[in-house]
Write an enzyme that holds these catalytic residues in place. Structure first.
Site, short mmCIF file in Angstrom:
data_model
loop_
_atom_site.label_atom_id
_atom_site.label_comp_id
_atom_site.label_asym_id
_atom_site.label_seq_id
_atom_site.Cartn_x
_atom_site.Cartn_y
_atom_site.Cartn_z
N GLU A 108 0.85 -1.21 0.00
CA GLU A 108 0.00 0.00 0.00
C GLU A 108 0.88 1.25 0.00
O GLU A 108 0.63 2.21 -0.74
CB GLU A 108 -0.91 -0.03 1.24
CG GLU A 108 -1.67 1.26 1.50
CD GLU A 108 -1.59 1.68 2.96
OE1 GLU A 108 -1.06 2.78 3.23
OE2 GLU A 108 -2.07 0.93 3.83
N GLU A 121 11.18 2.83 1.95
CA GLU A 121 9.81 2.75 2.47
C GLU A 121 9.66 1.67 3.53
O GLU A 121 8.77 1.75 4.38
CB GLU A 121 8.82 2.54 1.32
CG GLU A 121 7.41 2.98 1.62
CD GLU A 121 7.28 4.44 2.08
OE1 GLU A 121 6.34 4.74 2.83
OE2 GLU A 121 8.11 5.29 1.69
#
Length: 967
Positions: free
Chosen positions: A67, A138
């Site tokens: 996501e 990330e």
């Protein structure tokens, strides 16, 4: 498969003028189109039927990590973060969330940018790029997000409930992900996380598992054409939907008492049963019926008895943590210290109430009452921002048939006593799970939950043990609630002749002012009333402020049984303390609003202290104050920033010092003194005519000021209070280093605040435009590239009309002083970008800000909050939006650059900076250094907040005395 319009009548509220159309694209993507010609924002939400339950073994958090990754870049738009940059620069916002079985991506944007925004959004699901560099960065962001949650009781207790389930069931999993689960462990097993990520995406992100909602301003045909052109390329692999039948709890996980140690002070009981998911019976609403009764707070209810015994301060009941395959019914009780000592009797009383429901049988009149309330709520629901609306509807699409996509389970209409009885029969002592949380268990547990480190122990219960609790529970007078007298029956709209665009001063006396705003936009049978009691004696000392806080909570406590029915029927109220006294707010259906308001006002006028309730509320307030130290470090930094800037504010530690010594007698003495001098600032809006509004305020004046023995006297001009803000010195950088209040939290935080000016239309728009242009570059550089921390925000700040901007960053990577330096480096780099900006880019940002300002209020509460801010600050610029738009249209690029050079950039001549630096446990050495090392020229370390406050001049207040008020 050709694109198909599938004719279906979608049930919508009677007040809803929007048009809806369901289509299915040839790749099997199911879409709901919404056309709203009145909208100021357009939005979209994509729901993907894949969530954390689908995480591969040993890659916990992979769905959540994916996501995050889809926001970075795509083949069509390879520039990193260009999607978020485009959305932000065009007045929008974007986000996503991952749940057990779904991941939802969504955005909104100004109406003229929809086509490109949709195209960029669609690429998430067509050809995203997941570069090795971005992947590594990330993972750190996901880890930072997890670090933020590690000391949160909500996350910890949720994971403990999951942990105490069958290991083979996906409910047992850890879902957020961390550096350990996404980097260290996979690497040790020879796995490349990026390869696994791409594999997971390709295997699960199939068009047939997606539901899209698109909310536009154009006609349905035009929106359909747009959707067809953008989303048909999403691959359909005909993937079947993930399902895992069966309950997560095996017999060994039932009939247990779990003792757990929370982070915060307080005692909590969670009584949980696995049940049949009510999604299969959503028209019958079994859990809504049972939750309504078990969670009721009126006379005869479980909570009423527990409160009377002094054992509980809050209770909620209903379905939670459900999927189509399993579900739980939860009763959560906030215990007092005395209640903690009577846990067994409390559980016994709950089972007694369940037995009462069994013996009473399912009542049709109660179901009909719930159904009638739900119907009114549905048909007269407030409009909400499109971005929230699309998320809600997209989340419903896989769960409900198309005709019920908007209504979901909010309209129980089929009375079926057997279904309700079936779920009631599942709330037994044989399959109960009891979670008992308190700090008192510290040192008395023998197990540790692996992901969050929660200490706990498990005791196996027996039916006979629980039966004994039931037998020894007090014989309270438990009974079903009486019919609800607050259900509105008059939903007609008043024929008000006045069509005032802005609030008007309808009435003014030495006791009060009444601002009135008729409903000229929403046309709903609702109203909003706010009565602000300005009482100089309410906040003249830390003791007075604490007692005023207890006073407002006691009032809510006294009114609870009476007003609970009103809240159930959609008529809400609150009483809370303010910087200058306290306020009463009532909002909802106007039909019976006056009855509720007059009861509340009468209770204030006749206030008497009940010593037993004072003790309960005092204990609750003490825990609330003590628990502040467990707030996120960035929240602590914002608190210190406010304490430094607001001249008349008492610090929490001083309030905590006086609290143990305050008794019921102190409030009994203060309350009449506090109320003896008052001025009422009043606001009435919505479905009220002006005469009615005036008569409400006259009645309140009569009660307080004009009865034979008046409770209040009016304020003299010198007694009116105003919040004053510290004026920082130009060219000086102030910094306040402080240790985090909870040193076991490794996170540190920085609030880097730049104070700019006192409310001024031209300077306001320059500041707002800078904040809009800099917001996304700041996030990209400080969060995405440098990975300082998950919480990284640039936002405007407004303290009683004093405007500025603030960077808020929470980090375990660098200490606050180092983060502060990174903010300054960012501003240096941004200076170059601002100079390089083309005229077209400048105009695009100006137009985006204009569109944002012209966005209309969605509902009465939103409109009232906007106008109330003008009243409470004393600025009274009710036409602020229009005036600022006019100023924006005149603004030149040169003026923006000059503003930046003068107020914002490093070394700017008029720059005024305050850095609040909260040092977490992992940066204690940095704190010692910040406190002891020599200070650079033009920098001032604040060692004592109150000496600093006394040494600084103050901005003037927009609130003059009664005679000087700008009208």
């Amino acid at each position: 498969m050709a694109v198909g319009i599938i004719e279906v009548e979608i049930l919508k509220p009677c007040t809803d003028k929007r048009e809806y159309r369901r289509i299915v694209l040839r790749n099997s993507l199911e879409v709901l189109l919404i056309s709203d010609p009145d909208t100021d924002k357009v939005a979209a939400s994509m729901n993907v039927c894949v969530g954390s339950f689908s995480d591969p073994e040993g890659l916990e958090g992979l769905a959540h990590f994916l996501e995050h990754m889809l926001f970075y870049a795509s083949e069509k738009y390879p520039l990193e973060d260009s999607y978020s940059k485009y959305i932000t620069e065009h007045g929008g916002s974007t986000n996503a969330f991952t749940s057990s079985e779904h991941t939802n991506y969504y955005f909104d944007v100004n109406t003229d940018c929809f086509e490109e925004a949709l195209d960029r959004f669609a690429q998430f699901f067509i050809k995203p790029l997941m570069s090795p560099d971005a992947t590594m960065r990330e993972i750190k962001a996901v880890d930072s997000e997890n670090q933020k949650n590690l000391l949160s009781d909500a996350w910890r207790m949720n994971q403990l409930q999951r942990h105490l389930c069958a290991e083979a069931h996906p409910y047992h999993k850890f879902s957020t992900g961390s550096w350990d689960t996404l980097e260290v462990r996979p690497k040790a097993r020879g796995l490349d996380t990026r390869c696994e990520l791409i594999k997971f995406y390709e295997a699960n992100y199939s068009a047939n598992l997606m539901q899209l909602v698109v909310y536009g301003k154009e006609s349905l045909d035009k929106i359909q054409s747009l959707v067809e052109s953008k989303f048909q390329e999403i691959q359909n692999t005909n993937r079947s939907c993930f399902s895992f039948p069966g309950q997560p709890c095996t017999p060994e996980h039932l009939q247990v008492l779990v003792k757990a140690v929370p982070i915060k002070q307080g005692h909590k009981l969670r009584i949980i049963w696995p049940i049949t998911p009510s999604i299969h019976y959503y028209k019958e609403g079994p859990c809504r019926y049972l939750g309504h009764l078990i969670g009721h707070e009126g006379e005869g209810s479980l909570f009423f008895i527990l409160k009377k015994l002094g054992w509980a301060t809050g209770l909620s009941a209903g379905e939670g943590d459900w999927t189509c395959g399993f579900s739980f019914f939860k009763v959560v009780i906030d215990l007092t210290d005395a209640g903690h000592e009577h846990m067994e009797e409390i559980v016994g009383l709950l089972f007694k109430y369940i037995l009462l429901l069994q013996q009473s049988g399912v009542k049709k009149w109660i179901f009909d009452e719930i159904s009638a309330i739900c119907e009114t709520v549905f048909h007269y629901q407030d409009k909400i921002p499109p971005i929230d609306y699309v998320v809600n509807v997209a989340s419903n699409m896989k769960l409900y048939p198309p005709k019920d996509w908007l209504v979901a389970s909010s309209l129980p209409s089929n009375f079926n006593p057997d279904t309700i009885q079936m779920v009631l029969n599942e709330l037994t002592m044989n399959n109960v799970r009891i979670f008992w949380e308190t700090k008192k268990f510290e040192g008395h547990t023998d197990m540790v939950e692996p992901w969050y480190g929660t200490a706990y122990s498990v005791i196996k219960l027996t039916g006979s043990m629980i039966q004994k609790w039931i037998d020894t529970a007090p014989n309270g007078c438990l009974h079903l609630p009486a019919p609800n007298v607050f259900i509105p029956t008059d939903l007609s709209l008043k024929d008000v002749q006045r069509k005032d665009k802005y609030p008007v001063l309808l009435r003014k006396s030495s006791y009060s002012r009444l601002w009135y705003k008729p409903d000229t936009m929403f046309f709903t049978p609702k109203a909003y009333i706010k009565i602000d009691f300005n009482c100089p004696y309410a906040s003249h000392s830390p003791e007075a402020e604490v007692l005023t806080d207890i006073f407002t909570q006691l009032l809510m406590d006294y009114l609870n049984e009476y007003a609970y029915d009103a809240q159930v029927a959609g008529l809400h109220y609150t009483i809370n303390s303010t910087d200058t006294g306290f306020q009463v707010i009532v909002l909802g259906y106007n039909h019976k609003m006056r009855i509720l308001l007059e009861t509340v006002v009468q209770k204030i006028a006749e206030f008497k202290v009940k010593p037993d309730r004072f003790s309960v509320i005092k204990a609750s307030v003490t825990k609330e104050y003590e628990n502040f130290k467990f707030q996120q470090p960035y929240q602590q930094a914002l608190y210190y920033c406010s304490i430094i800037l607001e001249d008349h504010s008492w610090p929490l530690n001083e309030k905590l010092e006086v609290l143990p010594h305050l008794e019921a007698d102190d409030l009994a003495k203060l309350s009449p003194v506090m109320l003896s001098k008052a001025f009422l600032e009043c606001y009435i809006a919505g479905n009220f005519d002006p005469n009615e509004a005036e008569s409400v305020i006259k009645h309140i004046e009569d009660i307080f000021f004009k009865c034979p023995q008046p409770v209040c006297k009016h304020l003299s001009p010198s007694e009116h209070l105003a919040t004053r803000i510290i004026k920082l010195e130009r060219g000086v950088s102030y910094f306040y280093p402080v240790e985090g209040l909870n040193q076991s939290d490794e996170n540190s935080a920085l609030v880097h605040y730049i104070q700019v000016h006192q409310d001024d239309l031209v300077l306001n728009v320059k500041l707002q435009l800078f904040a809009l242009i800099a917001k996304q570059p700041a996030f990209h550089q400080l969060r995405s590239v440098e990975q300082l921390g998950y919480i990284t925000v640039l936002m405007q700040r407004n303290d009683s009309g004093i405007r500025g901007v603030q960077f808020i960053i929470q980090s375990t990577i660098k200490d606050p002083r180092e983060v502060d330096l990174r903010v300054e480096v960012f501003l240096k780099v941004f200076e170059g970008k601002l100079h390089e900006m083309t005229y077209d880019e400048f105009k695009s940002n100006v137009n985006a800000l204009i569109d944002m300002k012209l966005e209309r209020h969605k509902n009465l509460r939103e409109e009232s909050s906007f106008y109330w801010r003008e009243i409470v600050d004393g600025t009274l610029k009710f036409d602020r939006k229009e005036s600022e738009v006019a100023a924006l249209k005149q603004l030149t690029q040169r003026e923006l650059i000059d503003f930046f050079n003068e107020y914002i950039k490093m070394g700017a001549p008029r720059k005024k900076t305050l850095s609040v630096q909260v040092y977490g446990g992992s940066h204690s050495d940095g704190y010692e250094l910040a406190k002891s090392e020599p200070v650079e020229p033009q920098a001032v370390r604040i060692d004592d907040i109150f000496s600093f406050r006394r040494s600084r001049p103050l901005y003037g207040s927009f609130k003059g005395g009664l005679g000087h008020m700008k009208l």
